[in-house]
Write a protein that holds these residues in place. Structure first.
Motif, PDB file in Angstrom:
ATOM      1  N   VAL A 192      -4.675   2.089  -1.637  1.00 43.91           N
ATOM      2  CA  VAL A 192      -3.509   2.634  -0.952  1.00 43.91           C
ATOM      3  C   VAL A 192      -3.943   3.583   0.158  1.00 43.91           C
ATOM      4  O   VAL A 192      -3.449   3.516   1.284  1.00 43.91           O
ATOM      5  CB  VAL A 192      -2.571   3.351  -1.955  1.00 43.91           C
ATOM      6  CG1 VAL A 192      -1.513   4.172  -1.233  1.00 43.91           C
ATOM      7  CG2 VAL A 192      -1.916   2.329  -2.881  1.00 43.91           C
ATOM      8  N   TYR A 242      -2.333  -4.884  -0.885  1.00 49.98           N
ATOM      9  CA  TYR A 242      -3.596  -5.059  -1.593  1.00 49.98           C
ATOM     10  C   TYR A 242      -3.326  -5.898  -2.829  1.00 49.98           C
ATOM     11  O   TYR A 242      -2.169  -6.124  -3.197  1.00 49.98           O
ATOM     12  CB  TYR A 242      -4.252  -3.710  -1.926  1.00 49.98           C
ATOM     13  CG  TYR A 242      -3.534  -2.877  -2.949  1.00 49.98           C
ATOM     14  CD1 TYR A 242      -3.973  -2.827  -4.273  1.00 49.98           C
ATOM     15  CD2 TYR A 242      -2.424  -2.113  -2.605  1.00 49.98           C
ATOM     16  CE1 TYR A 242      -3.324  -2.051  -5.211  1.00 49.98           C
ATOM     17  CE2 TYR A 242      -1.779  -1.329  -3.535  1.00 49.98           C
ATOM     18  CZ  TYR A 242      -2.224  -1.298  -4.843  1.00 49.98           C
ATOM     19  OH  TYR A 242      -1.584  -0.526  -5.772  1.00 49.98           O
ATOM     20  N   ARG A 262       0.848  -1.194   0.000  1.00 45.87           N
ATOM     21  CA  ARG A 262       0.000   0.000   0.000  1.00 45.87           C
ATOM     22  C   ARG A 262       0.880   1.239   0.000  1.00 45.87           C
ATOM     23  O   ARG A 262       0.972   1.975   0.968  1.00 45.87           O
ATOM     24  CB  ARG A 262      -0.927  -0.002   1.209  1.00 45.87           C
ATOM     25  CG  ARG A 262      -2.093  -0.951   1.091  1.00 45.87           C
ATOM     26  CD  ARG A 262      -3.086  -0.838   2.247  1.00 45.87           C
ATOM     27  NE  ARG A 262      -3.396   0.530   2.596  1.00 45.87           N
ATOM     28  CZ  ARG A 262      -3.100   1.087   3.769  1.00 45.87           C
ATOM     29  NH1 ARG A 262      -2.486   0.407   4.709  1.00 45.87           N
ATOM     30  NH2 ARG A 262      -3.431   2.343   4.016  1.00 45.87           N
ATOM     31  N   GLY A 304      -7.087   1.420   2.467  1.00 42.82           N
ATOM     32  CA  GLY A 304      -7.028  -0.027   2.625  1.00 42.82           C
ATOM     33  C   GLY A 304      -6.706  -0.548   3.993  1.00 42.82           C
ATOM     34  O   GLY A 304      -6.532  -1.752   4.160  1.00 42.82           O
ATOM     35  N   ASP A 316      -8.576  -5.057  -0.879  1.00 42.36           N
ATOM     36  CA  ASP A 316      -7.678  -4.666   0.201  1.00 42.36           C
ATOM     37  C   ASP A 316      -8.139  -5.329   1.496  1.00 42.36           C
ATOM     38  O   ASP A 316      -9.142  -6.039   1.515  1.00 42.36           O
ATOM     39  CB  ASP A 316      -7.590  -3.142   0.333  1.00 42.36           C
ATOM     40  CG  ASP A 316      -8.893  -2.478   0.744  1.00 42.36           C
ATOM     41  OD1 ASP A 316      -9.544  -2.960   1.694  1.00 42.36           O
ATOM     42  OD2 ASP A 316      -9.260  -1.470   0.127  1.00 42.36           O
TER      43      ASP A 316
END
Length: 154
Positions: free
Chosen positions: A52, A67, A11, A55, A84
């Motif tokens: 990102v 993820y 992420r 998540g 995620d």
């Protein structure tokens, strides 16, 4: 013709262009129309950016540091899924029956991603992982092919 790949990504912001370039390269090699490839790459970038940013935030080494992106080019369709391990969507934002996502106001800096995905893809599903923490954003689009595409579906 079928092609599929799956990435397990950190992420981190740097992972977003990596996923996008892999998708664009795959589609170019297969002979997908550049306009379709571009639409899907923008949608993928938005889904990855959401993973990102939203998540999850568990401690170092926790499951939410990563993820997954999976892409399928199968026949006449491309399907992309981004999952995620974050908190997922609140029930009000993840209905069982897909509904249009509200666009952000013109002066908002955030909040356009899911709406953009819905505009660029043919079918979109936004929800939570069944029985586990995490969000799932999947979308697909009918492919168009360049003339004499090497891997065109028959």
């Amino acid at each position: 013709m079928s092609i599929w790949w799956s990435l397990h990504l950190r992420r981190e912001a740097a992972s977003v262009p990596l996923a996008r370039r892999l998708l664009l390269g795959t589609m170019e090699t297969a002979g997908v129309d550049p306009d379709i490839s571009y639409d899907l790459s923008v949608a993928l970038s938005e889904a990855c950016a959401n993973a990102v940013e939203h998540g999850g935030a568990s401690g170092p080494g926790g499951p939410s540091e990563a993820y997954r992106v999976t892409a399928y080019l199968d026949g006449e369709k491309c399907r992309i899924e981004v999952t995620d391990s974050g908190p997922g969507f609140a029930r009000a934002h993840a209905p069982q029956v897909p509904q249009p996502v509200r666009f952000a106001a013109d002066d908002d800096e955030n909040g356009r991603g899911l709406g953009l995905i819905q505009e660029l893809a043919d079918h979109v599903h936004i929800g939570n992982k069944p029985g586990r923490r995490g969000a799932v954003v999947s979308f697909d689009k009918i492919l168009k092919w360049k003339k004499d595409a090497p891997l065109m579906a028959v």
